[in-house]
Scaffold this active site. Structure first.
Site: not given
Ligand code: NAI
Ligand code: MG
Length: 489
Positions: A174, A285
């Site tokens: 996804k 990250c």
């Molecule tokens: P997110 O954690 O919401 O999204 C990451 C993935 O999870 C996306 O594919 C999203 O569609 C999916 N997702 C969202 N809600 C879900 C659920 N309830 N169940 C299963 N999958 C779900 O992160 P988002 O909203 O894109 O970014 C928010 C913050 O998260 C960022 O500002 C950053 O701080 C952090 N982040 C960290 C990352 C890393 O590489 N460690 C990557 C992206 C975001």
């Protein structure tokens, strides 16, 4: 006409219904790039069923050599289409073209690495007494749900798909809502590839709370691999506990310390401080989002870092001179700007940036490189992941103080230490509670070396040999070498 991105389920492209399409926007211009299908829970379930059928069918009959060949072929085609994929990635997420080119090459390397590893997965013989033979077999976990973020859309797809196929698993991937374009190009590339049966790789775009949640809660998914926020990471773990105890690996956020001692090589250190946090717009990250600097050089170091950061060319990511593009979406920029306001409220000293640039950049999601000085370790901007071009500078008195501050967040993804004193370098390496530690560098990432975090930065490791272990189950086999009854009764 704007391209419509379908779902890829069971080797078929499935159009989403027009009413539910998700706009995919080029964040540098605000222009509409594509419209992506938004899968329902039922469509996600169909992808899981296709992955199950492939896992139990043709894919399980493939040899390690055959799987390796498929992975090499994916890499070859990625390299062949690298220029187009890089351009699309830059439109998809906004990063400078050179970084997209690097990502595509890195994605190909990832498939090559796991292509080679496919034939090197071995079990063990355990040293039990002579009357038995004890074996350890490694078997694929099964059907894997793989949920990826938007900061490295194609590369994260590679980090997920390559080790899974290497192990003999099948997947439902996804992509993130904002950045499905390159993942769907990958689907086109995989479709019909010799040696890759239908349903081995399914790519399903849509909303996290629908598609992601359907994968996390499915009793027919054997493992979920997730990269994203710590908040959603928790919900994935909880869902696994509440359903079938599926295996979970998590690569979550970070607040990684980039630690500078007074004896560090000055030029390299200044550049490392800037690169550590501003590469990829800070949407990394492992971003070195806390600069910890020895008090004796604090003032001079901040001045030099500000000078260097001022020179970062912000602009059109297709311009080769550009070093920083827009953030992924306007909404994400607002989130990051919220932290800029928070830092000012908390009394940190804003010494660079913090503003949206105007002029020709006004229609994109740009944000200037932003530096806060004199940040206290307990301020929100020093504790929470910002995931943008915002860095907090925190002075320290000595090595012990530096380590205390460095370890003083809930995260433990990465860290770096800059010094010419090798004794101190290794003392600090051993004390940092982080899954990745760099010495006199920050950010280099190799597919050959493990990647992942301690504490709330995650569970498990990706890349290298560790990366495939997360897709393997261990089976212990005991073979009795005598045919005599036990004689117990
Ligand atoms: P997110 O954690 O919401 O999204 C990451 C993935 O999870 C996306 O594919 C999203 O569609 C999916 N997702 C969202 N809600 C879900 C659920 N309830 N169940 C299963 N999958 C779900 O992160 P988002 O909203 O894109 O970014 C928010 C913050 O998260 C960022 O500002 C950053 O701080 C952090 N982040 C960290 C990352 C890393 O590489 N460690 C990557 C992206 C975001
Ligand atoms: Mg979200």
């Amino acid at each position: 006409m704007t391209e419509k991105l379908p779902l890829y389920i069971g080797g078929r492209f499935v159009e989403g219904s027009d009413a539910s399409l998700q706009d995919v926007v080029n964040p540098a211009t605000g222009a509409l790039l594509a419209r992506a299908a938004r899968a329902t829970a039922a469509e996600t379930g169909a992808a899981v069923a296709a992955a199950r059928a492939a896992f139990e069918g043709e894919w399980s009959a493939t040899t390690a050599q055959q799987r390796g060949q498929v992975l090499f072929e994916i890499a070859r085609q990625l390299r062949e289409r690298a220029a187009d994929l890089a351009r699309l990635e830059t439109e998809n997420v906004g990063k400078p073209l050179a970084e997209s080119e690097f990502d595509v090459a890195d994605a190909a390397s990832c498939f090559e690495y796991y292509g080679g590893l496919a034939t090197k997965i071995t079990g063990e013989v355990n040293p039990v007494p002579d009357d038995a033979l004890s074996l350890t077999l490694k078997e694929p976990v099964g059907v894997c749900g793989q949920i990826i973020p938007w900061n490295y859309p194609l590369l994260m797809a590679a980090w997920k798909i390559a080790p899974a196929l290497c192990a003999g698993c099948t997947v439902v991937l996804k992509p993130a809502e904002a950045t499905p374009a390159t993942a769907m190009e990958l689907a086109k590339l995989l479709d019909g590839m010799a040696g890759l049966p239908k349903g081995v790789v399914n790519i399903v775009t849509g909303d996290g709370p629908v598609v992601g949640a359907a994968l996390a809660t499915s009793p027919d998914v054997d493992k979920v691999a997730f990269t994203g926020s710590t908040k959603i990471g928790r919900t994935i773990l909880r869902a696994a506990a509440d359903t079938n105890m599926k295996r979970v690996t998590l690569e979550l956020g970070g607040k990684s310390p980039n630690i500078f001692f007074a004896d560090a090589n000055w030029e390299a250190a200044v550049e490392g401080a800037v690169f550590g946090v501003f590469v990829n717009q800070g949407e990394v990250c492992s971003a070195g989002s806390r600069i910890l600097v020895e008090r004796s050089i604090h003032k001079r170091f901040v001045e030099a870092v500000v000078e260097k950061a001022k020179a970062i060319r912000l602009g059109d990511p297709f311009d080769r001179a550009t070093k920083m593009g827009p953030l992924v979406t306007a909404a994400h920029r607002e989130r990051v700007m919220g932290y800029v306001a928070q830092g000012q409220r908390e009394g940190a000293k804003l010494v660079l940036g913090g503003k949206k640039p105007g002029g020709s950049l006004a229609s994109g999601a740009f944000l200037e490189p932003t530096i806060f000085d004199e940040v206290a370790p307990d301020m929100v901007i020093a504790q929470e992941e910002i995931f943008g071009p915002v860095v907090s500078v925190i002075p320290f008195d000595d090595e012990t103080h530096a380590v205390t501050i460095a370890n003083g967040t809930p995260y433990g993804l990465a860290g770096a230490v800059w010094t010419r004193d090798i004794y101190r370098a290794f003392r600090v390496v051993k004390k940092l509670r982080a899954g990745i530690v760099w010495v006199n560098h920050m950010q280099p990432t190799y597919v050959e070396a493990p990647w992942g975090g301690m504490k709330m930065s995650g569970v498990g490791r990706e890349l290298g040999r560790y990366g495939v272990e997360g897709y393997l189950e261990v089976k212990q086999v005991h073979v009795n070498l005598t045919d005599k009854p036990m004689g117990w009764y």
